[in-house]
Design an enzyme around this catalytic site. Structure first.
Site, PDB file in Angstrom:
ATOM      1  N   ASN A 290       8.624   2.332 -12.247  1.00 58.01           N
ATOM      2  CA  ASN A 290       8.238   2.303 -10.833  1.00 58.01           C
ATOM      3  C   ASN A 290       8.938   3.460 -10.116  1.00 58.01           C
ATOM      4  O   ASN A 290      10.155   3.433  -9.933  1.00 58.01           O
ATOM      5  CB  ASN A 290       8.660   0.952 -10.262  1.00 58.01           C
ATOM      6  CG  ASN A 290       8.353   0.813  -8.784  1.00 58.01           C
ATOM      7  OD1 ASN A 290       8.046   1.790  -8.114  1.00 58.01           O
ATOM      8  ND2 ASN A 290       8.457  -0.410  -8.277  1.00 58.01           N
TER       9      ASN A 290
ATOM     10  N   HIS B 112      -0.253   1.375  -7.288  1.00 58.81           N
ATOM     11  CA  HIS B 112       1.204   1.516  -7.411  1.00 58.81           C
ATOM     12  C   HIS B 112       1.626   0.936  -8.757  1.00 58.81           C
ATOM     13  O   HIS B 112       1.162  -0.138  -9.157  1.00 58.81           O
ATOM     14  CB  HIS B 112       1.866   0.766  -6.257  1.00 58.81           C
ATOM     15  CG  HIS B 112       3.346   0.651  -6.375  1.00 58.81           C
ATOM     16  ND1 HIS B 112       4.146   1.705  -6.757  1.00 58.81           N
ATOM     17  CD2 HIS B 112       4.198  -0.400  -6.161  1.00 58.81           C
ATOM     18  CE1 HIS B 112       5.410   1.307  -6.772  1.00 58.81           C
ATOM     19  NE2 HIS B 112       5.461   0.039  -6.422  1.00 58.81           N
TER      20      HIS B 112
ATOM     21  N   CYS C 126       7.405   1.800  -1.358  1.00 64.18           N
ATOM     22  CA  CYS C 126       6.397   2.197  -2.360  1.00 64.18           C
ATOM     23  C   CYS C 126       5.005   2.375  -1.754  1.00 64.18           C
ATOM     24  O   CYS C 126       4.103   2.871  -2.424  1.00 64.18           O
ATOM     25  CB  CYS C 126       6.365   1.171  -3.484  1.00 64.18           C
ATOM     26  SG  CYS C 126       7.984   0.857  -4.175  1.00 64.18           S
TER      27      CYS C 126
END
Ligand code: UT7
Length: 336
Positions: free
Chosen positions: A288, A258, A118
């Protein structure tokens, strides 16, 4: 930055998400869970997922075209492509090579993928910054794309609720006005806690030798462990990133983090003392999206007018590895 280093301009940003929407209520058909449980712990209401033949390469290609249009550049102008993905549909050819071909770039420009989960976009931007600073490449296409919905274990309610699919892209170029749009950038890792999030790709030994016990398939995550680590490290890390750049939190207009868990985002927000209008969150609608998360949040928030241009933003991310990183960037008029 030293005198001989070439500054970087962010020329365009773009994004793409698949059409199929899976709500929290839909997930109750798969296992014992509820919208209330998921939303209160994560901030997620729904996520987009690829369906049929669609995959992260398609999403990345669409985001790349979008970013190139915004940058007012033709594919042929690009001299390097870097794709960041947590788990590319193919280990090879690289996503970046697929995108080179789909964009119809006929010159043999280098194209490669990186894996920093990520944190992928921050890592890719850091690599691009070094290449541009040195004069080695001038116009670089960064694509961050993931289709985690194909890689989660859909029987694991602790993990599969979190992830969604999407892509974000950024075109960066050598700045011709002496202004660097990357005011500060930093990347970190700690492999000693790599077992917090794992996705095995292990094949089989040669049939003539002893076999080994294959690891379970799909993303395996110690959610509580990740949460505890990130909540401890990230707010302080972002605060230091800003201080080390000789800035104060109030000097920066937006936090674009994020999108992994709304409570982690709020912990960073509180440390910086930011009001909600300075913080970009789209986790409610996308979950996500791994490497795509930061550029997707950036490009969508600019497109929808939540983030105004002629401003600055602090980007921050964390993910498997464990990796984490942050960047303070200028968002010029015209990038989206
Ligand atoms: O970029 C990747 C980064 N990853 C992350 O950022 C993950 C960070 N971690 C988190 O977001 C949270 O840890 C989760 C949302 C994944 C989980 O929340 P939690 O509060 O840490 O829950 P837990 O794993 O400690 O589980 C608590 C309880 C358990 O039940 P028991 O053992 O206490 O009876 C789980 O079985 O909640 C249960 N549970 C669920 N219940 C309903 C776990 N998943 C679910 C679910 N629905 N989907």
């Amino acid at each position: 930055m030293g005198n001989n280093l070439i500054p970087l301009r962010i020329a365009g940003v773009g994004y793409s998400v698949p059409d199929a929407v899976i709500t929290n209520d839909d997930l109750t058909k798969l296992y014992d869970t509820s919208d209330e449980w998921i939303y209160s712990r994560t901030g997620i209401k729904e996520r987009r997922v690829v369906s049929g033949e669609e995959n992260a390469i398609d999403l990345g290609f669409a985001a790349a075209k979008n970013a190139l249009e915004k940058a007012k550049m033709a594919p042929e102008d690009i001299d390097l492509i870097i794709a960041a993905s947590s788990a590319p549909p193919d280990l090879y050819p690289a996503i970046a090579c697929h995108i080179q071909a789909r964009l119809g770039i006929s010159t043999q420009v280098p194209a490669f993928d990186i894996t920093a989960a990520c944190t992928g976009l921050i890592y890719a931007l850091s690599i691009a910054k070094a290449y541009i600073a040195s004069g080695m490449y001038k116009n670089i296409l960064l694509v961050a794309t993931d289709n985690n919905s194909r890689l989660v274990n859909w029987e694991d309610r602790g993990t599969s609720i979190l992830f969604g699919d999407g892509a974000g892209a950024m075109v960066v170029t050598a700045s011709d006005d002496g202004v660097d749009d990357v005011i500060a950038i930093d990347i970190k890792s700690d492999g000693s806690i790599g077992d917090l999030i794992e996705l095995s790709f292990d094949g089989k030994n040669c049939p003539l030798v002893e076999q080994y016990e294959p690891k379970p398939q799909g993303i395996r995550m110690n959610g509580r462990g990740v949460y505890t680590f990130v909540a401890k490290v990230l707010p302080h890390y972002v605060e230091n990133l800003i201080a080390n750049a000789g800035m104060k939190a109030e000097d920066i207009d937006y936090l674009i983090p994020h999108q992994a868990n709304i409570r982690i985002i709020q912990a960073v927000q509180e440390r910086l003392g930011y009001s909600d209008d300075k913080v970009v969150t789209n986790i409610k609608y996308y979950g996500n999206t791994s490497a795509a998360s930061i550029p997707l949040a950036l490009a969508e928030s600019v497109e929808k007018g939540k983030v105004k241009l002629g401003t600055t933003a602090v980007l921050c991310g964390f993910g498997a590895g464990m990796t984490w990183g942050g960047a303070i960037v200028r968002l010029r008029e015209g990038i989206c």
